[in-house]
Design an enzyme around this catalytic site. Structure first.
Site, PDB file in Angstrom:
ATOM      1  N   GLY A  58       0.814  -1.222  -0.308  1.00 51.23           N
ATOM      2  CA  GLY A  58       0.428  -0.126   0.091  1.00 51.23           C
ATOM      3  C   GLY A  58       0.439   1.516  -0.301  1.00 51.23           C
ATOM      4  O   GLY A  58       0.709   1.830  -0.760  1.00 51.23           O
ATOM      5  N   ASN A  98       2.760   1.756  -3.182  1.00 50.96           N
ATOM      6  CA  ASN A  98       2.864   2.048  -4.170  1.00 50.96           C
ATOM      7  C   ASN A  98       2.412   3.243  -4.285  1.00 50.96           C
ATOM      8  O   ASN A  98       2.160   4.714  -4.772  1.00 50.96           O
ATOM      9  CB  ASN A  98       0.930   1.184  -4.252  1.00 50.96           C
ATOM     10  CG  ASN A  98       1.962  -0.081  -4.380  1.00 50.96           C
ATOM     11  OD1 ASN A  98       2.667  -0.372  -5.535  1.00 50.96           O
ATOM     12  ND2 ASN A  98       0.503  -1.225  -4.768  1.00 50.96           N
ATOM     13  N   ASP A 136      -4.545   2.429  -4.670  1.00 54.20           N
ATOM     14  CA  ASP A 136      -3.060   3.255  -3.405  1.00 54.20           C
ATOM     15  C   ASP A 136      -3.150   4.125  -4.691  1.00 54.20           C
ATOM     16  O   ASP A 136      -2.643   5.572  -3.771  1.00 54.20           O
ATOM     17  CB  ASP A 136      -2.233   1.864  -3.611  1.00 54.20           C
ATOM     18  CG  ASP A 136      -2.599   0.585  -2.905  1.00 54.20           C
ATOM     19  OD1 ASP A 136      -2.744   1.309  -1.370  1.00 54.20           O
ATOM     20  OD2 ASP A 136      -2.351  -0.022  -2.830  1.00 54.20           O
TER      21      ASP A 136
END
Length: 309
Positions: free
Chosen positions: A40, A43, A255
């Protein structure tokens, strides 16, 4: 522009391939092989940097695969703070099947994290210097469910804005700690937190506004895939329809959405303009199969298709 940092407790080496046809037992030759640093927060940082910002990545990395992740992050020219762990960094795979146009994703649980390792991470974060701290992704085994809540309580007194995008117990504990600048659940994650299905637009907006009115988050952006997204804030709710595109992947859409919103907010844009940029970035991420995430040219083009607010 305000500065951001991201935390990825359970990062991945994202590998993507294309195959003609998925067949069990048989050896399947692949093409279009691609490797990228994932998880997460990483990204979010990748897309934020592409848009022109700077982000420091805090992440756990270890085992034989840890150096490979470190090298991939360096290739993307991201500023990084690595928290060493004993366990191996996980490898996630996305396989695109040409015959059906479907994508198959294989995501391991992640390594077991020792108490000394997650406490070391807390110590590192205690030295962080940024305006926004983005807490994104799942928690690996061994990390307490309230870990994001602990981080929020550690950093908010220092004036940092906390952004949370997670799921399950980690999400619930982070919400209950309150004081979030931005909460970005998917519809499924919001329903899990609320504990009931949200079958109408009114029910979704009411649930999101409930979090805002309880003081848990200033902004709540609920992403709903092909049904668009909802933004809740003290002034009320705003709903945007999805951009009309043909999705080839689902990797990194949420993300990219977070990265777009935070980039706009860090640039001084309004909440609603940040919401529009988030939707454009999330839509741009799914245009191509694999872990390429959103690219600025696609974001700019799709932003023109996002409804004005």
């Amino acid at each position: 522009m305000k500065s951001i940092a991201t935390l990825t407790m359970n990062p991945t080496i994202d590998v993507s391939y294309d195959v003609g046809q998925m067949r069990h037992t048989h050896k399947m030759r692949t093409d279009n092989e691609w490797y990228a640093p994932g998880g997460g927060g990483i990204n979010v940082a990748r897309v934020f940097a592409r848009l022109g910002g700077n982000a420091r990545c805090y992440y756990l990395s270890g085992g034989a695969t840890g150096p490979a992740l470190d090298g991939l992050i360096d290739r993307h020219q991201l500023v990084r703070t690595r928290i060493p762990i004993a366990g191996p960094t996980r490898i996630a795979s996305a396989v695109f099947e040409h015959e059906t146009g479907k994508e198959y994703r294989f995501v391991p649980q992640g390594p077991q994290i020792a108490e000394s390792e997650w406490r070391s991470c807390l110590e590192q974060l205690g030295e962080a210097q940024c305006d926004y701290m983005v807490l994104s992704g799942s928690l690996p085994p061994g990390v307490p469910d309230d870990y994001y809540a602990r981080i929020s309580e550690l950093l908010r007194p220092r004036g940092m804005e906390i952004v949370l995008d997670s799921s399950g117990k980690a999400l619930a504990a982070g919400i209950e700690a309150g004081g979030l600048a931005l909460l970005k659940p998917s519809l499924g994650e919001l329903q899990s937190y609320i504990g009931r299905p949200l079958k109408t637009a009114e029910a979704i907006e009411e649930a999101a506004m409930g979090i805002v009115e309880a003081g848990k988050a200033r902004l709540v952006a609920v992403t709903m895939g092909h049904d668009g997204a909802v933004l809740a804030r003290k002034e009320g709710t705003v709903a945007l329809p999805a951009v009309s595109i043909e999705a080839a992947s689902a990797v990194g859409a949420g993300d990219s959405f977070v990265a777009g919103m935070i980039f706009a907010l860090a640039s001084g844009q309004s909440d609603t303009e940040a919401f529009r940029l988030g939707l454009a970035a999330g839509s741009a991420a799914v245009l191509r199969a694999g872990a390429g995430l959103a690219h600025p040219r696609d974001i700019e083009r799709l932003l023109d298709q996002v409804a004005a607010i």
